[in-house]
Design a protein around this motif. Structure first.
Motif, PDB file in Angstrom:
ATOM      1  N   THR A  21       0.846  -1.197   0.000  1.00 30.89           N
ATOM      2  CA  THR A  21       0.000   0.000   0.000  1.00 30.89           C
ATOM      3  C   THR A  21       0.887   1.255   0.000  1.00 30.89           C
ATOM      4  O   THR A  21       0.578   2.245  -0.657  1.00 30.89           O
ATOM      5  CB  THR A  21      -0.931  -0.023   1.224  1.00 30.89           C
ATOM      6  OG1 THR A  21      -1.603  -1.278   1.230  1.00 30.89           O
ATOM      7  CG2 THR A  21      -1.961   1.082   1.159  1.00 30.89           C
ATOM      8  N   GLU A  70       1.082   4.303  -2.799  1.00 32.59           N
ATOM      9  CA  GLU A  70       0.965   5.713  -2.439  1.00 32.59           C
ATOM     10  C   GLU A  70       2.103   6.534  -3.031  1.00 32.59           C
ATOM     11  O   GLU A  70       1.910   7.645  -3.494  1.00 32.59           O
ATOM     12  CB  GLU A  70       0.922   5.864  -0.920  1.00 32.59           C
ATOM     13  CG  GLU A  70      -0.508   5.948  -0.456  1.00 32.59           C
ATOM     14  CD  GLU A  70      -0.682   5.661   1.014  1.00 32.59           C
ATOM     15  OE1 GLU A  70       0.278   5.818   1.799  1.00 32.59           O
ATOM     16  OE2 GLU A  70      -1.808   5.257   1.373  1.00 32.59           O
ATOM     17  N   ARG A  92       1.310   7.199  -6.494  1.00 28.95           N
ATOM     18  CA  ARG A  92       0.300   8.250  -6.612  1.00 28.95           C
ATOM     19  C   ARG A  92       0.928   9.640  -6.476  1.00 28.95           C
ATOM     20  O   ARG A  92       0.546  10.576  -7.174  1.00 28.95           O
ATOM     21  CB  ARG A  92      -0.786   8.037  -5.552  1.00 28.95           C
ATOM     22  CG  ARG A  92      -1.865   9.083  -5.585  1.00 28.95           C
ATOM     23  CD  ARG A  92      -3.086   8.667  -4.810  1.00 28.95           C
ATOM     24  NE  ARG A  92      -2.819   8.547  -3.387  1.00 28.95           N
ATOM     25  CZ  ARG A  92      -3.759   8.233  -2.484  1.00 28.95           C
ATOM     26  NH1 ARG A  92      -4.994   7.999  -2.874  1.00 28.95           N
ATOM     27  NH2 ARG A  92      -3.454   8.140  -1.225  1.00 28.95           N
ATOM     28  N   ARG A 110      -8.992   5.828 -10.164  1.00 28.90           N
ATOM     29  CA  ARG A 110      -9.777   5.734  -8.939  1.00 28.90           C
ATOM     30  C   ARG A 110      -8.991   6.234  -7.738  1.00 28.90           C
ATOM     31  O   ARG A 110      -7.814   5.937  -7.607  1.00 28.90           O
ATOM     32  CB  ARG A 110     -10.167   4.266  -8.693  1.00 28.90           C
ATOM     33  CG  ARG A 110     -11.490   3.906  -9.315  1.00 28.90           C
ATOM     34  CD  ARG A 110     -12.072   2.655  -8.682  1.00 28.90           C
ATOM     35  NE  ARG A 110     -11.212   1.506  -8.803  1.00 28.90           N
ATOM     36  CZ  ARG A 110     -11.289   0.443  -8.018  1.00 28.90           C
ATOM     37  NH1 ARG A 110     -12.172   0.399  -7.039  1.00 28.90           N
ATOM     38  NH2 ARG A 110     -10.488  -0.582  -8.193  1.00 28.90           N
ATOM     39  N   LYS A 111      -9.652   6.956  -6.832  1.00 26.68           N
ATOM     40  CA  LYS A 111      -9.057   7.473  -5.593  1.00 26.68           C
ATOM     41  C   LYS A 111      -7.704   8.155  -5.819  1.00 26.68           C
ATOM     42  O   LYS A 111      -6.782   8.008  -5.010  1.00 26.68           O
ATOM     43  CB  LYS A 111      -8.891   6.330  -4.584  1.00 26.68           C
ATOM     44  CG  LYS A 111     -10.233   5.757  -4.170  1.00 26.68           C
ATOM     45  CD  LYS A 111     -10.205   5.188  -2.780  1.00 26.68           C
ATOM     46  CE  LYS A 111     -11.609   4.754  -2.421  1.00 26.68           C
ATOM     47  NZ  LYS A 111     -11.757   4.080  -1.196  1.00 26.68           N
ATOM     48  N   GLY A 112      -7.565   8.830  -6.939  1.00 28.84           N
ATOM     49  CA  GLY A 112      -6.344   9.568  -7.199  1.00 28.84           C
ATOM     50  C   GLY A 112      -5.198   8.713  -7.688  1.00 28.84           C
ATOM     51  O   GLY A 112      -4.131   9.215  -8.030  1.00 28.84           O
ATOM     52  N   TYR A 113      -5.371   7.395  -7.732  1.00 28.51           N
ATOM     53  CA  TYR A 113      -4.299   6.535  -8.237  1.00 28.51           C
ATOM     54  C   TYR A 113      -4.281   6.597  -9.758  1.00 28.51           C
ATOM     55  O   TYR A 113      -5.332   6.748 -10.390  1.00 28.51           O
ATOM     56  CB  TYR A 113      -4.503   5.083  -7.786  1.00 28.51           C
ATOM     57  CG  TYR A 113      -4.276   4.900  -6.314  1.00 28.51           C
ATOM     58  CD1 TYR A 113      -2.985   4.767  -5.810  1.00 28.51           C
ATOM     59  CD2 TYR A 113      -5.344   4.897  -5.427  1.00 28.51           C
ATOM     60  CE1 TYR A 113      -2.770   4.620  -4.455  1.00 28.51           C
ATOM     61  CE2 TYR A 113      -5.147   4.755  -4.067  1.00 28.51           C
ATOM     62  CZ  TYR A 113      -3.851   4.614  -3.581  1.00 28.51           C
ATOM     63  OH  TYR A 113      -3.634   4.478  -2.248  1.00 28.51           O
ATOM     64  N   ASP A 140     -11.021  -1.988   3.543  1.00 32.18           N
ATOM     65  CA  ASP A 140     -11.871  -2.048   2.348  1.00 32.18           C
ATOM     66  C   ASP A 140     -11.176  -2.837   1.240  1.00 32.18           C
ATOM     67  O   ASP A 140     -10.211  -2.381   0.651  1.00 32.18           O
ATOM     68  CB  ASP A 140     -12.156  -0.616   1.892  1.00 32.18           C
ATOM     69  CG  ASP A 140     -12.957  -0.567   0.604  1.00 32.18           C
ATOM     70  OD1 ASP A 140     -13.505  -1.626   0.210  1.00 32.18           O
ATOM     71  OD2 ASP A 140     -13.017   0.515   0.000  1.00 32.18           O
ATOM     72  N   HIS A 185     -10.882  -1.258  -2.283  1.00 37.13           N
ATOM     73  CA  HIS A 185      -9.934  -0.168  -2.496  1.00 37.13           C
ATOM     74  C   HIS A 185      -9.005  -0.554  -3.664  1.00 37.13           C
ATOM     75  O   HIS A 185      -8.647  -1.716  -3.803  1.00 37.13           O
ATOM     76  CB  HIS A 185      -9.140   0.024  -1.198  1.00 37.13           C
ATOM     77  CG  HIS A 185      -8.142   1.137  -1.264  1.00 37.13           C
ATOM     78  ND1 HIS A 185      -6.900   0.974  -1.827  1.00 37.13           N
ATOM     79  CD2 HIS A 185      -8.203   2.428  -0.841  1.00 37.13           C
ATOM     80  CE1 HIS A 185      -6.236   2.127  -1.748  1.00 37.13           C
ATOM     81  NE2 HIS A 185      -7.012   3.019  -1.160  1.00 37.13           N
ATOM     82  N   PRO A 186      -8.611   0.412  -4.513  1.00 33.40           N
ATOM     83  CA  PRO A 186      -7.852   0.050  -5.712  1.00 33.40           C
ATOM     84  C   PRO A 186      -6.625  -0.840  -5.456  1.00 33.40           C
ATOM     85  O   PRO A 186      -6.341  -1.716  -6.262  1.00 33.40           O
ATOM     86  CB  PRO A 186      -7.417   1.402  -6.278  1.00 33.40           C
ATOM     87  CG  PRO A 186      -8.383   2.387  -5.750  1.00 33.40           C
ATOM     88  CD  PRO A 186      -8.917   1.848  -4.464  1.00 33.40           C
ATOM     89  N   ARG A 211     -14.617   7.677 -15.621  1.00 30.01           N
ATOM     90  CA  ARG A 211     -13.482   7.047 -14.937  1.00 30.01           C
ATOM     91  C   ARG A 211     -12.195   7.042 -15.753  1.00 30.01           C
ATOM     92  O   ARG A 211     -11.455   6.054 -15.752  1.00 30.01           O
ATOM     93  CB  ARG A 211     -13.822   5.607 -14.573  1.00 30.01           C
ATOM     94  CG  ARG A 211     -14.848   5.545 -13.467  1.00 30.01           C
ATOM     95  CD  ARG A 211     -14.668   4.338 -12.607  1.00 30.01           C
ATOM     96  NE  ARG A 211     -15.932   4.016 -11.969  1.00 30.01           N
ATOM     97  CZ  ARG A 211     -16.134   3.000 -11.174  1.00 30.01           C
ATOM     98  NH1 ARG A 211     -15.142   2.182 -10.905  1.00 30.01           N
ATOM     99  NH2 ARG A 211     -17.300   2.784 -10.622  1.00 30.01           N
TER     100      ARG A 211
END
Lengths: 464, 621
Positions: free
Chosen positions: A258, A262, A265, A277-280, A317, A320-321, B371
């Protein structure tokens, strides 16, 4: 500065996060290595992200504090390479392969590229050798095989490190007949983990003597974030060398993926890329694949590379990507569950949601035992029936349950307490694991064992 | 100023080049000293944007860029079967044999086919003739003087013992055969000469080329009337796919997409199978590659690799070869379709293909739609699935070929509303929706019977009616039971099964038998892995017969479900032992017994015991 060959530029025009923009450069290659030299002589590594006729964009792979527009940028014309020899075993390195154990650097006969390494699918041997980890929940129901990549999906506070260390300690191959000791090495790669977690692994390995058979690549939480991009690749380049050049059996532990995602990212954001997704970044899947796919067994080589990445699911979760895309690449996943942990069960493995895709090729008559796959299949079916009965019990109470449902409630409890649960230093053989399974399966009537062939039931069922 | 084509900027695999000659969209170019392959995707003044198919590490501005002036093509000739290609048709097995290096090296290129190998060319061939529902093999002989047009067959060579490779006149050529050379030739040597209407002579080789992004033409589209038999009960009976149909199989990770596609590739009754591993795991491809040569086609007895072609563009190979791998595979599949074969194509997974498109689009700085995917995603997905179909091919003799496309999608987080899955569902006729809950219970194939559909079920009515006139009724009844059971289960979840009335519990009992004994199928069990259609029908009728009997016992005789569940019969084990077992359990286990005779025997025994029970309660079954 005489130690540097090649071109120097002092034309940095922009610094933005870990990204430098350098003007008026010529002939810079994509992905090539860069040394960034500060006025005080200290050096940071970087690599070329984008190159244009007279401009280059460089990603800094280290600490960016103290950088200003006056730094000198040196393009080496080379890509990230590391020297390799068998002396790496027993050593500790940083994420960019600088010794951290006060010993001299490695001088290898050969330098190897860290980034681009793809095993030809036609050169692969399908993994099929069972690894006995001594953990029933894994061996019995989610067996690990040599050359597999099987991650542990965990959450903050769960004992994933204990489990990983236990596996690294206990993992052996059971070969019928000869019990020849084989060359087994652990490559441990820390990606942004805390010092105390590292200390735990180090102590575990030291105690059992495994440290002499390990290579440590460390990027701890206070090390440069961007170095996390190359740390796992350095570790896997070392692992590939040990597995396919020196023909050893290598178990690579990567923790925590993880943190890796990050770091990716951060770079993606700094490059102003369109996030998915989620900024990734949208290429997270492909990027993770270039790490996870570096595992396997190849034709003509005795060694193998088995990967066990650990990742903590943000907020538990699984969609989560990072866990989601990991699950699509790896060959299964071992999921740790907080409820089981709170019940005091170790390892708190949620076997229903866990999976080992390569299990079928590593088990059975010649490999473990003839009843293995039937037992595993039946345990799944019966345990899931038990968990369903538990759900029902919450609503209608135990009184409202049928005889059959109550039987399965007991089964689920037995399964968790006798089969899944075991000691941190308990090393169960596969026979012991399967025998425990039959102990609890035999609390069910013979007729309930719909996934097991009659001849197998007859041989193993404990008739009372 | 450099007047030759050269690199201007490198950003990942997107290369901007200047002054490339005759640049057209889709042209393949060689980039730099390593001659990396790329494709022109955009033209801006004297600059072009090139999508490089390989890793660009080390590439510098100023390095040469040479236009081949050709789009990306597939090489089509005998020798394709049994090959393992990457997305650009480089043979991976051969690469390994030549380099003896288990790792793929950049810039290393090999031709797709063996140009030296000699094939026995004969001006004869057989094609399938479809007369109503029947298929007859018809033999043809080609002579000098015959008039031919594009797509006409002029001869054949035995490619593998399972497949006769037809040599067809390439697209754009028509005329008269003036020379035919029977004998052993390699694929680049001429085997015939055709005189065109304008008098020019054209030599024909066994090798032809086709641009992969362009569908191969055919004469006419036909309705879909024959199912693709897969030996998988839940598919053949409940959610069938016809030859020429399009199906999708979406599922989160661990739901068994790949195993299901492998099962389809193994057992479906297509003549030729093209399996595309698009951005998937290397070990999985290794598994297919290692096992197919050992597995036998249940109909022909030949090994499966004699009819299969693999495109193994695994997840860590460059993303852009992944984008082309789908087109490469479908082009090869269409080529065999044009010979008059039934071809099945499996693509695992089209989501990775869509992600490759997203990646390219992002680097080109196109404005994203949902997306991050490009706005043209739907159009690309639609045109891929539209390449499926059952067609009358071009040329002489008239023949029918089909291409069935089955694509997996990998929805992030298992959410089917994401763009790739929701778009795909619009363009296919069969949906096999994989369910995480079923997978957790190890119910495989984890195809959810309430969420899946087949628009083709009615088209295939005739086919099944010929096998067994009652079949369609049985199928419908079984689906009704499953649907009702789902509703009852919801109530049972609140009040407990015990509290339900017996007529509802009876439905649950039948649904349970259907689930464990029919829908569940073990891909790794030697018998259960493939269930032939007559056995499927027999199993379903047995279960529905049992349903009929027990329904009447409950309704007319007020027999309780516990009594019915407790019915025991005596069976003889393979070791010759007699034992008492529950009738329900035995019904659920027939899937592991070879053949259908046992089912009759079992039903007689069950009937006997149920009759006893009926008599006690004054009912006659």
């Amino acid at each position: 500065m005489s130690e540097y060959h090649g071109l120097f530029y002092k034309t940095v025009t922009e610094i933005k996060g870990p990204i430098l923009v350098i003007d008026n450069v010529h002939g810079v290659g994509y992905n090539e290595n860069v040394n960034i030299v500060l006025p005080d002589g200290s050096k940071v590594l970087g690599s070329v992200l984008e190159t244009e006729a007279n401009k280059a964009v460089v990603q800094v792979l280290g600490d960016t504090t103290g950088l200003d527009l006056n730094v000198s940028v040196h393009f080496t014309g080379e890509t990230v390479k590391i020297p390799l020899s068998d002396e790496v075993i027993g050593r500790v390195f940083s994420g960019s392969f600088i010794p951290r154990d006060k010993k001299p650097p490695i001088f290898g006969e050969e330098e190897r590229e860290v980034f681009f390494s793809v095993i030809n699918p036609a050169a692969r041997v399908p993994p099929h050798e069972f690894i006995q980890t001594g953990v029933s929940a894994i061996d019995g129901m989610n067996s690990l095989v040599r050359g597999q990549k099987l991650p542990i999906f965990s959450e903050a506070g769960l004992p994933h490190n204990t489990l990983a260390a236990q596996i690294a300690r206990q993992a052996t191959i059971i070969k019928k007949g000869a019990e020849a000791p084989e060359d087994f090495v652990v490559v441990f790669c820390a990606i942004g983990i805390k010092k105390e977690e590292y200390d735990y692994f180090r102590a575990e390995f030291e105690e059992t003597g495994a440290l002499n058979r390990a290579v440590m690549i460390l990027n701890l939480a206070d090390d440069p974030v961007i170095e996390r991009i190359i740390a796992p690749r350095v570790a896997l380049t070392v692992a590939e060398y040990l597995a396919f050049d020196l023909e050893m059996h290598v178990l690579t532990i990567l923790t925590d993926m993880t943190n890796y995602a990050e770091a990716l990212r951060i770079i993606s954001t700094a490059r102003e890329e369109i996030p998915a997704r989620k900024g990734y970044p949208g290429y997270l899947y492909s990027d993770l694949a270039t790490i996870y796919e570096r595992a396997g067994v190849v034709i003509g080589k005795k060694g193998s590379l088995t990967q066990m990445p650990i990742l903590t699911m943000p907020g538990g979760d699984i969609t989560h990507p990072v866990p989601d895309l990991t699950g699509y690449i790896t060959e299964g996943q071992l999921i740790l569950d907080r409820d089981l942990f709170n019940k005091g069960i170790y390892p708190p493995m949620d076997v229903l949601r866990s999976l080992s895709r390569l299990m079928k090729d590593g088990i059975g008559k010649e490999k473990t035992r003839e009843d293995h796959k039937y037992v595993a299949d039946q345990l799944y079916v019966s345990y899931s029936e038990g968990t369903r009965a538990r759900g029902l019990e919450k609503i209608v109470g135990r009184e409202g349950l049928s005889e059959r449902e109550r039987r399965y409630l007991r089964f689920a409890d037995d399964f968790e307490h006798k089969f899944v649960s075991q000691g941190r230093y308990e090393n169960r053989s596969i026979e012991e694991t399967l025998d425990i399974a039959w102990d609890i399966l035999s609390t069910l009537p013979e007729d309930d064992l719909i996934r097991i062939e009659d001849s197998i039931i007859k041989k193993y069922y404990r008739y009372s | 100023m450099n007047e030759e084509g050269h690199v201007y900027r490198v950003s990942g695999t997107l290369v901007i080049a200047e002054n490339v000659k005759n640049a057209k969209i889709g042209d393949v170019v060689h980039i730099g000293e390593q001659e990396l392959l790329g494709e022109i995707v955009r033209i801006i003044g004297n600059k072009v944007a090139i999508q490089c198919f390989e890793d660009t590490t080390g590439l510098r501005p100023g390095e040469p860029v040479i236009n081949t002036n050709k789009p990306l093509v597939a090489e089509l000739a005998p020798g394709l079967l049994g090959q393992i290609y990457d997305g650009l048709q480089m043979p991976e097995k051969k690469l390994f044999e030549l380099t003896e290096n288990p790792f793929v090296r950049r810039g290393y290129k090999l031709p797709p086919l063996d140009y030296d190998k000699k094939w026995e060319f004969i001006p004869e061939f057989t094609v399938k003739k479809h007369i109503n529902e029947y298929v007859k093999l018809e033999k043809y002989r080609v002579k000098v003087g015959d008039k031919v047009e594009e797509g006409s067959i002029i001869g054949s060579t035995q490619e593998t013992s399972a497949i006769e490779h037809k040599i067809m006149v390439p697209y754009g050529i028509r005329g008269k055969i003036i020379d035919l050379r029977e004998g052993k030739y390699n694929i680049k040597e001429p085997i015939a000469t055709i005189e065109l209407p304008d008098g020019t002579k054209k030599e024909i080789t066994m090798l032809q080329y086709w641009p992969v992004r362009k569908p191969r033409p055919y004469r006419e589209h036909l309705p879909l009337t024959t199912p693709l038999i897969t030996g998988q009960r839940v598919i053949d009976v409940f959610f069938p796919i016809p030859k020429g149909g399009a199906g999708a199989i979406p599922g989160g990770f661990g739901t068994g997409k790949t195993v299901t596609l492998h099962q389809l590739a193994r057992w479906c009754d297509a003549d030729v199978v093209v399996y595309i591993g698009c951005g998937e795991r290397g070990n999985e491809m290794a598994d297919v590659i290692a096992h197919f040569p050992q597995l036998k086609d249940p109909r022909t007895g030949k090994t499966l690799s004699e009819r299969s072609i693999f495109i193994a563009n695994v997840s860590n190979l460059p993303v852009f070869a992944r984008e082309s791998s789908i087109y490469m595979g479908v082009t090869i599949a269409e080529y065999y379709r044009d010979m008059g074969y039934d071809v099945a194509l499996m693509a695992d997974s089209t989501s990775r293909w869509a992600e490759a498109m997203r990646d390219i689009s992002g680097r080109l700085e196109e404005i994203p739609a949902e997306r991050g995917f490009p706005a043209y995603l739907a159009e690309r997905i639609a045109s891929f699935y539209e390449r499926s179909g059952r067609v009358v091919t071009l040329g002489h003799p008239e023949r029918i070929g089909s291409l069935t496309i089955m694509g997996a999608t990998s929805p992030p987080g298992g959410d089917f509303s994401e763009p790739v899955t929701s778009t795909t569902v619009r363009f296919i006729g069969t949906l096999w929706a994989l369910d995480k809950e079923l997978a957790f219970q190890r119910h495989f194939p984890a195809i959810n019977w309430l969420m899946s559909f087949s628009k083709y079920a009615e088209l295939l009515e005739k086919y099944w009616a010929r096998k067994d006139p009652k079949f369609l009724k049985l199928r419908e009844e079984a689906l009704t039971v499953l649907e009702e059971a789902a509703k009852i289960e919801e109530i049972a979840r609140i009040v407990g099964e015990k509290a339900l009335p017996d007529d509802q519990r009876q439905i649950l009992l039948t649904a349970e038998i259907l689930r464990h004994g029919f829908l569940y199928q073990n891909a790794f069990h030697k018998v259960d892995t493939y269930c032939e259609p007559p056995k499927q029908i027999k199993m379903l009728s047995a279960i529905m017969q049992y349903h009929e009997w027990t329904k009447r016992l409950v309704k007319e005789g007020n027999v309780t479900i516990d009594e019915i569940r407790d019915v025991r019969i005596s069976v003889t084990t393979p070791e010759g032992e007699v034992k008492q077992t529950l009738a329900v359990t035995e019904l659920e286990k027939v899937r592991m017994v070879k053949g259908t005779d046992y089912i009759d025997e079992l039903m007689d025994k069950i009937k006997e015991k149920l009759d006893e029970l009926a008599e006690k309660h004054g009912v006659i079954l």
